[in-house]
Design a protein around this motif. Structure first.
Motif, mmCIF file in Angstrom:
data_model
loop_
_atom_site.group_PDB
_atom_site.id
_atom_site.type_symbol
_atom_site.label_atom_id
_atom_site.label_comp_id
_atom_site.label_asym_id
_atom_site.label_seq_id
_atom_site.Cartn_x
_atom_site.Cartn_y
_atom_site.Cartn_z
ATOM 1 N N GLU A 1 -15.229 -3.445 -1.154
ATOM 2 C CA GLU A 1 -14.415 -3.476 0.066
ATOM 3 C C GLU A 1 -13.535 -4.727 0.034
ATOM 4 O O GLU A 1 -14.003 -5.837 -0.148
ATOM 5 C CB GLU A 1 -15.337 -3.523 1.290
ATOM 6 C CG GLU A 1 -14.652 -3.268 2.592
ATOM 7 C CD GLU A 1 -14.568 -1.781 2.955
ATOM 8 O OE1 GLU A 1 -15.153 -0.974 2.233
ATOM 9 O OE2 GLU A 1 -13.907 -1.479 3.932
ATOM 10 N N ARG A 9 -3.153 -1.238 13.480
ATOM 11 C CA ARG A 9 -3.159 -0.091 12.579
ATOM 12 C C ARG A 9 -2.072 0.901 12.964
ATOM 13 O O ARG A 9 -1.444 1.527 12.127
ATOM 14 C CB ARG A 9 -4.505 0.628 12.622
ATOM 15 C CG ARG A 9 -5.643 -0.085 11.909
ATOM 16 C CD ARG A 9 -5.472 -0.094 10.386
ATOM 17 N NE ARG A 9 -5.087 1.193 9.810
ATOM 18 C CZ ARG A 9 -5.906 2.186 9.541
ATOM 19 N NH1 ARG A 9 -7.183 2.080 9.817
ATOM 20 N NH2 ARG A 9 -5.455 3.307 8.983
ATOM 21 N N GLN A 88 5.129 3.403 7.204
ATOM 22 C CA GLN A 88 3.853 2.706 7.042
ATOM 23 C C GLN A 88 4.116 1.433 6.247
ATOM 24 O O GLN A 88 4.814 1.460 5.225
ATOM 25 C CB GLN A 88 2.825 3.579 6.323
ATOM 26 C CG GLN A 88 1.589 2.800 5.855
ATOM 27 C CD GLN A 88 0.293 3.555 6.006
ATOM 28 O OE1 GLN A 88 -0.293 3.607 7.072
ATOM 29 N NE2 GLN A 88 -0.154 4.134 4.914
ATOM 30 N N GLU A 106 -5.440 -1.703 5.168
ATOM 31 C CA GLU A 106 -5.441 -0.298 5.567
ATOM 32 C C GLU A 106 -4.076 0.186 6.035
ATOM 33 O O GLU A 106 -3.880 1.371 6.243
ATOM 34 C CB GLU A 106 -6.472 -0.068 6.671
ATOM 35 C CG GLU A 106 -7.908 -0.224 6.229
ATOM 36 C CD GLU A 106 -8.376 0.912 5.332
ATOM 37 O OE1 GLU A 106 -9.508 0.839 4.840
ATOM 38 O OE2 GLU A 106 -7.615 1.876 5.102
ATOM 39 N N GLN B 37 -5.238 6.672 -2.969
ATOM 40 C CA GLN B 37 -4.951 6.489 -1.559
ATOM 41 C C GLN B 37 -5.419 7.718 -0.796
ATOM 42 O O GLN B 37 -4.917 8.822 -0.994
ATOM 43 C CB GLN B 37 -3.450 6.275 -1.307
ATOM 44 C CG GLN B 37 -3.112 6.001 0.141
ATOM 45 C CD GLN B 37 -1.628 5.792 0.388
ATOM 46 O OE1 GLN B 37 -0.777 6.417 -0.247
ATOM 47 N NE2 GLN B 37 -1.277 4.893 1.301
ATOM 48 N N ASN B 38 -6.398 7.505 0.072
ATOM 49 C CA ASN B 38 -6.797 8.558 0.980
ATOM 50 C C ASN B 38 -5.774 8.631 2.116
ATOM 51 O O ASN B 38 -5.130 7.640 2.450
ATOM 52 C CB ASN B 38 -8.192 8.286 1.523
ATOM 53 C CG ASN B 38 -9.249 8.504 0.468
ATOM 54 O OD1 ASN B 38 -9.388 7.710 -0.454
ATOM 55 N ND2 ASN B 38 -9.975 9.595 0.572
ATOM 56 N N ARG B 41 -4.476 5.830 4.662
ATOM 57 C CA ARG B 41 -5.197 4.589 4.377
ATOM 58 C C ARG B 41 -4.448 3.721 3.370
ATOM 59 O O ARG B 41 -3.380 4.093 2.872
ATOM 60 C CB ARG B 41 -6.593 4.911 3.816
ATOM 61 C CG ARG B 41 -7.396 5.892 4.651
ATOM 62 C CD ARG B 41 -7.823 5.293 5.967
ATOM 63 N NE ARG B 41 -8.787 4.227 5.817
ATOM 64 C CZ ARG B 41 -10.100 4.406 5.750
ATOM 65 N NH1 ARG B 41 -10.603 5.612 5.786
ATOM 66 N NH2 ARG B 41 -10.909 3.359 5.637
ATOM 67 N N GLY B 42 -5.002 2.566 3.073
ATOM 68 C CA GLY B 42 -4.428 1.714 2.037
ATOM 69 C C GLY B 42 -4.808 2.205 0.654
ATOM 70 O O GLY B 42 -5.549 3.175 0.505
#
Lengths: 113, 114
Positions: A1, A9, A88, A106, B37-38, B41-42
């Motif tokens: 992680e 987000r 994004q 993320e 990449q899902n 997500r990142g």
């Protein structure tokens, strides 16, 4: 992680608003990056930094600005958001020296109405 | 363009089958990396292969690199539904100024059907 965090987000704002996307990492990495990604598309590098007080523009021209006052923090600012900024935004970091693995946050999904 | 280009753009397979994705590029590289990449997500780093390496393995992943053909392939063996994601190759070029950066392709969207 990965220990790299982005906030918010998700953000929906109106045209003309000023926004700042936050990015912080706890890995002590010197290199940090901002990528822009439209849905289903490739990532485009818009800003990068090799250390404190170092910022450079990437391959894709962007109206956003960045700052690097602290090693762990690399915020991105849009002074006056427009619908064309809807995208994004992904922040990443890597160790100094030879470019190896990037650690990504993320992402922050920005929608400008 | 100096970015890598993945092929195919989309791939749909049954669970248990192998998935192969390809990446082609146009310039000399220092290394080539694959990321997953899902949705929404990142990106997550999967594997890095240096220009002087020809093959690397990591679990169910196998990456090959052919610098003469300027191409790489990612093989996922015995695919699982959890492998459903977009897969990107990224090339590290570097330049005389020493500013090494990663340039990403458009990705391959993999769907693994249970």
């Amino acid at each position: 992680e990965a220990d790299i965090y982005q906030t918010p987000r998700y953000l929906v704002i109106g045209t003309g608003k000023k926004i700042t996307l936050e990015c912080s990492q706890t890995m002590g990495h010197d290199k940090m990056y901002w990528y822009q990604q439209d849905p289903g598309m490739e990532l485009h590098l818009i800003h990068y930094s090799y250390g404190v007080n170092s910022t450079e523009k990437g391959d894709l021209s962007s109206e956003s600005t960045v700052s690097r006052i602290r090693t762990e923090h690399f915020p991105l600012t849009l002074e006056s958001a427009r619908p064309s900024h809807t995208s994004q935004y992904l922040c990443a970091s890597s160790e100094s020296g030879y470019t190896g693995e990037l650690f990504f946050g993320e992402g922050s999904r920005l929608t400008v109405l | 363009s100096q970015q890598g280009e993945e092929d195919p753009q989309a791939l749909s397979i049954q669970e248990g089958e192998n998935a192969t994705m390809n990446c082609s590029y146009k310039t000399s590289i220092n290394n080539l990396q694959w990321y997953r990449q899902n949705s929404g997500r990142g990106l997550v780093h999967l594997i890095l292969i240096r220009s002087n390496e020809r093959e690397k393995h990591s679990g169910r992943l196998r990456v090959t690199l052919d610098t003469s053909k300027k191409s790489s392939s990612l093989l996922i063996t015995a695919s699982r539904a959890a492998d459903t994601a977009s897969y990107f190759c990224a090339i590290n070029i570097g330049d005389g100024a020493g500013s090494y950066q990663l340039t990403f392709g458009k990705g391959t969207k993999l769907s693994v059907i249970p």
